[in-house]
Design a protein around this motif. Sequence first.
Motif, PDB file in Angstrom:
ATOM      1  N   VAL A  90      10.561  59.427   4.057  1.00  0.00           N
ATOM      2  CA  VAL A  90      10.714  60.720   3.670  1.00  0.00           C
ATOM      3  C   VAL A  90       9.948  61.809   3.741  1.00  0.00           C
ATOM      4  O   VAL A  90       9.482  62.716   4.317  1.00  0.00           O
ATOM      5  CB  VAL A  90      12.106  61.155   2.964  1.00  0.00           C
ATOM      6  CG1 VAL A  90      12.320  62.883   2.679  1.00  0.00           C
ATOM      7  CG2 VAL A  90      13.704  61.185   3.447  1.00  0.00           C
ATOM      8  N   GLN A 133       7.610  62.013   6.364  1.00  0.00           N
ATOM      9  CA  GLN A 133       7.929  63.053   7.135  1.00  0.00           C
ATOM     10  C   GLN A 133       7.499  64.118   7.414  1.00  0.00           C
ATOM     11  O   GLN A 133       7.388  65.030   7.976  1.00  0.00           O
ATOM     12  CB  GLN A 133       9.682  62.364   7.824  1.00  0.00           C
ATOM     13  CG  GLN A 133       9.755  60.790   8.044  1.00  0.00           C
ATOM     14  CD  GLN A 133      11.712  60.308   8.762  1.00  0.00           C
ATOM     15  OE1 GLN A 133      12.228  61.418   7.801  1.00  0.00           O
ATOM     16  NE2 GLN A 133      11.265  59.981   9.535  1.00  0.00           N
ATOM     17  N   ALA A 134       8.297  65.205   5.516  1.00  0.00           N
ATOM     18  CA  ALA A 134       7.759  65.582   5.357  1.00  0.00           C
ATOM     19  C   ALA A 134       6.422  66.035   5.883  1.00  0.00           C
ATOM     20  O   ALA A 134       6.182  66.958   6.015  1.00  0.00           O
ATOM     21  CB  ALA A 134       8.588  66.081   4.373  1.00  0.00           C
ATOM     22  N   SER A 151      -2.296  78.471  17.416  1.00  0.00           N
ATOM     23  CA  SER A 151      -1.752  79.864  17.842  1.00  0.00           C
ATOM     24  C   SER A 151      -2.539  81.206  17.040  1.00  0.00           C
ATOM     25  O   SER A 151      -2.819  82.162  17.884  1.00  0.00           O
ATOM     26  CB  SER A 151      -0.353  79.924  16.854  1.00  0.00           C
ATOM     27  OG  SER A 151       0.084  81.577  17.718  1.00  0.00           O
ATOM     28  N   ASN A 152      -3.233  80.814  16.256  1.00  0.00           N
ATOM     29  CA  ASN A 152      -3.640  81.714  15.626  1.00  0.00           C
ATOM     30  C   ASN A 152      -5.689  81.424  15.934  1.00  0.00           C
ATOM     31  O   ASN A 152      -5.907  83.266  16.340  1.00  0.00           O
ATOM     32  CB  ASN A 152      -4.486  81.380  13.928  1.00  0.00           C
ATOM     33  CG  ASN A 152      -4.969  83.235  13.569  1.00  0.00           C
ATOM     34  OD1 ASN A 152      -4.374  83.911  13.427  1.00  0.00           O
ATOM     35  ND2 ASN A 152      -5.648  82.661  12.904  1.00  0.00           N
ATOM     36  N   LEU A 210      -5.011  86.555  12.259  1.00  0.00           N
ATOM     37  CA  LEU A 210      -5.091  86.402  10.414  1.00  0.00           C
ATOM     38  C   LEU A 210      -6.281  86.043  10.550  1.00  0.00           C
ATOM     39  O   LEU A 210      -6.625  84.490  10.781  1.00  0.00           O
ATOM     40  CB  LEU A 210      -3.525  86.960   9.966  1.00  0.00           C
ATOM     41  CG  LEU A 210      -3.954  86.266   8.998  1.00  0.00           C
ATOM     42  CD1 LEU A 210      -3.622  88.431   8.929  1.00  0.00           C
ATOM     43  CD2 LEU A 210      -1.774  86.164   8.220  1.00  0.00           C
ATOM     44  N   LEU A 246       2.021  69.336  11.608  1.00  0.00           N
ATOM     45  CA  LEU A 246       2.398  69.961  12.854  1.00  0.00           C
ATOM     46  C   LEU A 246       2.294  70.603  12.356  1.00  0.00           C
ATOM     47  O   LEU A 246       1.545  71.663  13.787  1.00  0.00           O
ATOM     48  CB  LEU A 246       4.105  69.011  13.133  1.00  0.00           C
ATOM     49  CG  LEU A 246       4.037  69.989  14.809  1.00  0.00           C
ATOM     50  CD1 LEU A 246       3.520  68.970  15.686  1.00  0.00           C
ATOM     51  CD2 LEU A 246       5.607  69.617  14.181  1.00  0.00           C
ATOM     52  N   ALA A 247       2.987  71.556  11.574  1.00  0.00           N
ATOM     53  CA  ALA A 247       2.696  73.442  11.310  1.00  0.00           C
ATOM     54  C   ALA A 247       1.548  73.977  11.418  1.00  0.00           C
ATOM     55  O   ALA A 247       1.034  74.741  11.607  1.00  0.00           O
ATOM     56  CB  ALA A 247       3.785  73.759   9.709  1.00  0.00           C
ATOM     57  N   GLY A 248       1.161  73.238  10.248  1.00  0.00           N
ATOM     58  CA  GLY A 248      -0.750  72.989  10.484  1.00  0.00           C
ATOM     59  C   GLY A 248      -1.554  73.417  11.621  1.00  0.00           C
ATOM     60  O   GLY A 248      -2.119  74.471  11.805  1.00  0.00           O
ATOM     61  N   CYS A 294      -0.217  73.888  14.827  1.00  0.00           N
ATOM     62  CA  CYS A 294       0.806  75.085  15.042  1.00  0.00           C
ATOM     63  C   CYS A 294      -0.702  75.803  15.107  1.00  0.00           C
ATOM     64  O   CYS A 294      -0.608  77.091  15.880  1.00  0.00           O
ATOM     65  CB  CYS A 294       1.635  74.753  15.441  1.00  0.00           C
ATOM     66  SG  CYS A 294       2.687  73.791  16.494  1.00  0.00           S
ATOM     67  N   ALA A 295      -0.359  76.344  14.205  1.00  0.00           N
ATOM     68  CA  ALA A 295      -0.404  77.815  13.379  1.00  0.00           C
ATOM     69  C   ALA A 295      -1.967  77.463  13.626  1.00  0.00           C
ATOM     70  O   ALA A 295      -2.569  79.085  13.963  1.00  0.00           O
ATOM     71  CB  ALA A 295      -0.901  77.463  12.235  1.00  0.00           C
ATOM     72  N   LEU A 346       4.224  64.783   7.914  1.00  0.00           N
ATOM     73  CA  LEU A 346       4.127  65.562   9.400  1.00  0.00           C
ATOM     74  C   LEU A 346       4.497  66.418   9.729  1.00  0.00           C
ATOM     75  O   LEU A 346       3.960  67.191  10.202  1.00  0.00           O
ATOM     76  CB  LEU A 346       4.825  63.687  10.001  1.00  0.00           C
ATOM     77  CG  LEU A 346       3.906  63.205   9.396  1.00  0.00           C
ATOM     78  CD1 LEU A 346       4.785  61.277  10.516  1.00  0.00           C
ATOM     79  CD2 LEU A 346       2.430  62.374  10.833  1.00  0.00           C
ATOM     80  N   LEU A 347       6.051  67.163   9.493  1.00  0.00           N
ATOM     81  CA  LEU A 347       6.162  68.237   9.545  1.00  0.00           C
ATOM     82  C   LEU A 347       4.750  69.706   9.201  1.00  0.00           C
ATOM     83  O   LEU A 347       5.308  70.052  10.085  1.00  0.00           O
ATOM     84  CB  LEU A 347       7.930  68.391   9.284  1.00  0.00           C
ATOM     85  CG  LEU A 347       9.219  67.434   9.629  1.00  0.00           C
ATOM     86  CD1 LEU A 347       9.947  68.067   8.795  1.00  0.00           C
ATOM     87  CD2 LEU A 347       9.223  68.513  10.740  1.00  0.00           C
ATOM     88  N   LEU A 348       4.997  69.370   7.436  1.00  0.00           N
ATOM     89  CA  LEU A 348       3.739  70.418   7.501  1.00  0.00           C
ATOM     90  C   LEU A 348       2.506  69.998   7.854  1.00  0.00           C
ATOM     91  O   LEU A 348       1.458  71.403   8.754  1.00  0.00           O
ATOM     92  CB  LEU A 348       3.198  69.696   5.637  1.00  0.00           C
ATOM     93  CG  LEU A 348       2.186  70.704   5.267  1.00  0.00           C
ATOM     94  CD1 LEU A 348       3.371  72.294   4.850  1.00  0.00           C
ATOM     95  CD2 LEU A 348       2.343  70.571   3.850  1.00  0.00           C
ATOM     96  N   TRP A 388      -7.765  82.978   7.898  1.00  0.00           N
ATOM     97  CA  TRP A 388      -7.297  82.417   7.481  1.00  0.00           C
ATOM     98  C   TRP A 388      -7.985  82.862   5.619  1.00  0.00           C
ATOM     99  O   TRP A 388      -7.182  82.322   4.406  1.00  0.00           O
ATOM    100  CB  TRP A 388      -8.385  80.630   7.846  1.00  0.00           C
ATOM    101  CG  TRP A 388      -7.257  79.862   8.394  1.00  0.00           C
ATOM    102  CD1 TRP A 388      -7.781  80.583  10.100  1.00  0.00           C
ATOM    103  CD2 TRP A 388      -5.658  79.536   8.728  1.00  0.00           C
ATOM    104  NE1 TRP A 388      -6.420  79.492  10.801  1.00  0.00           N
ATOM    105  CE2 TRP A 388      -5.851  78.777   9.655  1.00  0.00           C
ATOM    106  CE3 TRP A 388      -5.212  79.070   7.943  1.00  0.00           C
ATOM    107  CZ2 TRP A 388      -4.688  78.511  10.611  1.00  0.00           C
ATOM    108  CZ3 TRP A 388      -4.138  78.396   7.936  1.00  0.00           C
ATOM    109  CH2 TRP A 388      -3.911  77.976   9.802  1.00  0.00           C
TER     110      TRP A 388
END
Lengths: 184, 154
Positions: A13, A16-17, A31-32, A41, A23-25, A27-28, A19-21, A43
């Motif tokens: 777990v 996986q947590a 995207s930015n 924005l 992935l979010a990083g 993408c951010a 990896l989720l973070l 950093w």
Amino acid sequence: MLDTGGMHGRSHVLLQAGLLLALAGVCAVISNATAGASRHLPWSGRPAASGVPGIQAPPAPGAADPAQPVREASPEDAWALYRSGAPFLDARRSAAYAEGHVAGAWSLPVWEDAIEARITAFEALAKPASTSPLVIYCDGGDCADSRLLADRLIPLGYRNLRLYMAGYPDWTRQGRPVRKGAQR
Amino acid sequence: MRWLLHPWLTVRTQIGLGLVFVVAALPKIADPPGFAKAIWMYQLTPAWSLHPAALVLPWLELACGLALCLGVWKRAAAGWIAALLLAFTLALSINLVRNHPVDCGCFGTSAAVKSDEERLSDMKRDLLRDLGLLLLAGHVWASGGRPRRREARR
């Protein structure tokens, strides 16, 4: 039979947590990097804490007071300053500016990355003297954007910043001149 | 209490919670400066963390929301969502205690200009909503790691 659980399950777990973070990083970052000026924005860096000290009631509209570089402007003061030709600086987001702003105001959206370039353009085109009054407004009420913009302008040497605290809602309520559209 | 962990309920809770976070993430992803301002208004975060938080948190919400909707990495996603909800709840509570009205910023920025009383009232409502969502996240967490075992036919 019950499955493994315990340490193995917990580490799974946590992985996986992580990896989720991650992935979010990623993408951010993407995207930015691809965002337009009004969405981008940096950093690091942020508006200084809204520490405009001691906003004072003005002794007279328009007059500079070296001891008080930032003072409040009442709706009447703002109107008098407008009629005298003082530049109005709109600290709200550029989208809000496009929806409606004080006629002739400069868009200096303090929360957008383009703020530095906009300030430079304003200085180059309007050529304000350090003691000439600059009227800053945002959405009225407890809107902090005007104070944040004043925080940015003080280090540039401006000593006669007037915060029109009642802001754009008051301007429209009074039936003062407004325009729509993106910044000049 | 067995019915609480019935698949019919847990799947719907999981998808509902996932959808809430997807819907909450999209406006923030579309407007990072607006979300940065919303976080800043809470006057709780250190300066260095403001912009990174405004950029990454909405994507984390989206990733966790999608994970729950798709039924993958459920416990990890529910764990993150619970952590985020705890942080939001704490931030709202602190500002309520110090009587500092802020816009929640939970579902993007609001264009409406509100009075302090309206904001404080909204904050109480948002606090209740976050606590409700926290319960749902706990439910998903509890059901997400549950081993799928068939009742042995004896």
